[in-house]
Design a protein around this motif. Structure first.
Motif, PDB file in Angstrom:
ATOM      1  N   PHE A   1      -8.086  -1.764  -4.854  1.00 42.57           N
ATOM      2  CA  PHE A   1      -7.504  -0.726  -4.018  1.00 42.57           C
ATOM      3  C   PHE A   1      -7.056  -1.296  -2.673  1.00 42.57           C
ATOM      4  O   PHE A   1      -5.921  -1.107  -2.253  1.00 42.57           O
ATOM      5  CB  PHE A   1      -8.504   0.416  -3.821  1.00 42.57           C
ATOM      6  N   VAL A   2      -7.976  -2.003  -2.014  1.00 38.12           N
ATOM      7  CA  VAL A   2      -7.653  -2.582  -0.705  1.00 38.12           C
ATOM      8  C   VAL A   2      -6.505  -3.568  -0.839  1.00 38.12           C
ATOM      9  O   VAL A   2      -5.564  -3.552  -0.037  1.00 38.12           O
ATOM     10  CB  VAL A   2      -8.898  -3.262  -0.083  1.00 38.12           C
ATOM     11  N   LYS A   3      -6.557  -4.390  -1.868  1.00 34.76           N
ATOM     12  CA  LYS A   3      -5.500  -5.371  -2.095  1.00 34.76           C
ATOM     13  C   LYS A   3      -4.144  -4.685  -2.272  1.00 34.76           C
ATOM     14  O   LYS A   3      -3.149  -5.093  -1.676  1.00 34.76           O
ATOM     15  CB  LYS A   3      -5.845  -6.213  -3.326  1.00 34.76           C
ATOM     16  N   GLY A   4      -4.122  -3.633  -3.075  1.00 38.21           N
ATOM     17  CA  GLY A   4      -2.864  -2.922  -3.317  1.00 38.21           C
ATOM     18  C   GLY A   4      -2.280  -2.313  -2.053  1.00 38.21           C
ATOM     19  O   GLY A   4      -1.074  -2.386  -1.815  1.00 38.21           O
ATOM     20  N   ILE A   5      -3.139  -1.729  -1.229  1.00 35.93           N
ATOM     21  CA  ILE A   5      -2.670  -1.108   0.016  1.00 35.93           C
ATOM     22  C   ILE A   5      -2.204  -2.170   1.009  1.00 35.93           C
ATOM     23  O   ILE A   5      -1.101  -2.086   1.567  1.00 35.93           O
ATOM     24  CB  ILE A   5      -3.782  -0.235   0.655  1.00 35.93           C
ATOM     25  N   LEU A   6      -3.029  -3.189   1.239  1.00 33.86           N
ATOM     26  CA  LEU A   6      -2.688  -4.185   2.257  1.00 33.86           C
ATOM     27  C   LEU A   6      -1.499  -5.046   1.862  1.00 33.86           C
ATOM     28  O   LEU A   6      -0.684  -5.406   2.709  1.00 33.86           O
ATOM     29  CB  LEU A   6      -3.900  -5.045   2.591  1.00 33.86           C
ATOM     30  N   LYS A   7      -1.370  -5.350   0.558  1.00 33.77           N
ATOM     31  CA  LYS A   7      -0.215  -6.152   0.136  1.00 33.77           C
ATOM     32  C   LYS A   7       1.089  -5.346   0.236  1.00 33.77           C
ATOM     33  O   LYS A   7       2.166  -5.926   0.297  1.00 33.77           O
ATOM     34  CB  LYS A   7      -0.420  -6.705  -1.267  1.00 33.77           C
ATOM     35  N   TYR A   8       0.974  -4.047   0.260  1.00 29.43           N
ATOM     36  CA  TYR A   8       2.168  -3.222   0.473  1.00 29.43           C
ATOM     37  C   TYR A   8       2.655  -3.381   1.921  1.00 29.43           C
ATOM     38  O   TYR A   8       3.851  -3.504   2.168  1.00 29.43           O
ATOM     39  CB  TYR A   8       1.871  -1.756   0.171  1.00 29.43           C
ATOM     40  N   TYR A   9       1.728  -3.375   2.852  1.00 25.67           N
ATOM     41  CA  TYR A   9       2.082  -3.447   4.266  1.00 25.67           C
ATOM     42  C   TYR A   9       2.250  -4.876   4.785  1.00 25.67           C
ATOM     43  O   TYR A   9       2.984  -5.108   5.739  1.00 25.67           O
ATOM     44  CB  TYR A   9       1.032  -2.723   5.118  1.00 25.67           C
ATOM     45  N   TYR A  10       1.541  -5.831   4.183  1.00 27.17           N
ATOM     46  CA  TYR A  10       1.616  -7.235   4.600  1.00 27.17           C
ATOM     47  C   TYR A  10       2.058  -8.070   3.404  1.00 27.17           C
ATOM     48  O   TYR A  10       1.254  -8.446   2.576  1.00 27.17           O
ATOM     49  CB  TYR A  10       0.257  -7.722   5.123  1.00 27.17           C
ATOM     50  N   LYS A  11       3.346  -8.348   3.342  1.00 24.13           N
ATOM     51  CA  LYS A  11       3.912  -9.063   2.194  1.00 24.13           C
ATOM     52  C   LYS A  11       3.614 -10.569   2.251  1.00 24.13           C
ATOM     53  O   LYS A  11       3.490 -11.214   1.220  1.00 24.13           O
ATOM     54  CB  LYS A  11       5.427  -8.859   2.135  1.00 24.13           C
ATOM     55  N   THR A  12       3.517 -11.118   3.462  1.00 26.49           N
ATOM     56  CA  THR A  12       3.312 -12.563   3.615  1.00 26.49           C
ATOM     57  C   THR A  12       2.203 -12.822   4.632  1.00 26.49           C
ATOM     58  O   THR A  12       1.843 -11.948   5.432  1.00 26.49           O
ATOM     59  CB  THR A  12       4.590 -13.263   4.118  1.00 26.49           C
ATOM     60  N   ASP A  13       1.727 -14.061   4.611  1.00 25.17           N
ATOM     61  CA  ASP A  13       0.733 -14.473   5.593  1.00 25.17           C
ATOM     62  C   ASP A  13       1.293 -14.386   7.017  1.00 25.17           C
ATOM     63  O   ASP A  13       0.576 -14.058   7.955  1.00 25.17           O
ATOM     64  CB  ASP A  13       0.238 -15.894   5.305  1.00 25.17           C
ATOM     65  N   CYS A  14       2.580 -14.663   7.149  1.00 23.49           N
ATOM     66  CA  CYS A  14       3.230 -14.563   8.474  1.00 23.49           C
ATOM     67  C   CYS A  14       3.168 -13.129   9.010  1.00 23.49           C
ATOM     68  O   CYS A  14       3.018 -12.928  10.218  1.00 23.49           O
ATOM     69  CB  CYS A  14       4.679 -15.034   8.404  1.00 23.49           C
TER      70      CYS A  14
END
Length: 190
Positions: free
Chosen positions: A1-14
């Protein structure tokens, strides 16, 4: 769940490294919450999406499920004072078989202290009247399609867990309900 939400908002390490509010947040936690001690393992800054996911997952787990596991049952098991005396008037015995009824009664706290301890345990383990359960978001912070889908998926996973817990509990003499998602709060609330 956390991964899905955060990867939506933060696409890259930058994206993570260049978010000043996010970096200020973890910096404040490191400085004020952990007194800038590197030995705690708390990051001073986030450099990758995976690092952020791990940290946010730990925060959510600690403030919800872990808190429920160690907090919710304390009155159920600690309200019988000998299980968890709030204070002792004498040191506990150092060897098995040395305690007598007389020494136990002299060691346990007085009635007023016991009542105060039980009252505190009752208040701390009682679900608050304004509690928000795990996976519920009454305020509309997530309005985009993907995060809303991730929330629905998470709620479905929590429902499956709840059903499984309730099935297992039917077979137990003393059911363990404290980790049922329908009773776990989103966060610590006092």
């Amino acid at each position: 769940f956390v991964k899905g939400i955060l990867k939506y908002y933060y696409k890259t390490d930058c994206d993570v490294e260049n978010d000043p509010e996010l970096q200020k947040w973890i910096g404040d936690i490191f400085e004020h919450g952990f007194l800038s001690k590197s030995s705690t393992g708390i990051p001073q800054k986030f450099t990758t999406v995976d690092e952020l996911i791990k940290f946010v997952t730990m925060v959510i787990f600690t403030a919800s499920a872990q808190h429920a596991a160690v907090n919710s049952g304390q009155y159920d098991y600690g309200s019988w004072m000998p299980n968890t005396p709030i204070s002792l008037q004498l040191p506990p015995p150092t060897k098995k078989g040395e305690a007598t009824e007389e020494t136990m009664l002299a060691t346990f706290p007085d009635v007023n202290t016991t009542v105060q301890g039980m009252d505190t345990m009752f208040l701390l383990s009682k679900q608050s009247c304004d509690s928000v359960l795990l996976g519920q978001y009454p305020e509309e912070h997530f309005t985009e399609k993907i995060p809303r889908e991730k929330i629905k998926e998470f709620q479905g996973n929590l429902e499956v867990l709840s059903i499984g817990i309730n099935v297992r509990n039917r077979m137990l003499k003393i059911p363990y309900t404290y980790m049922d998602p329908k009773k776990v709060e989103n966060s610590v609330a006092i």
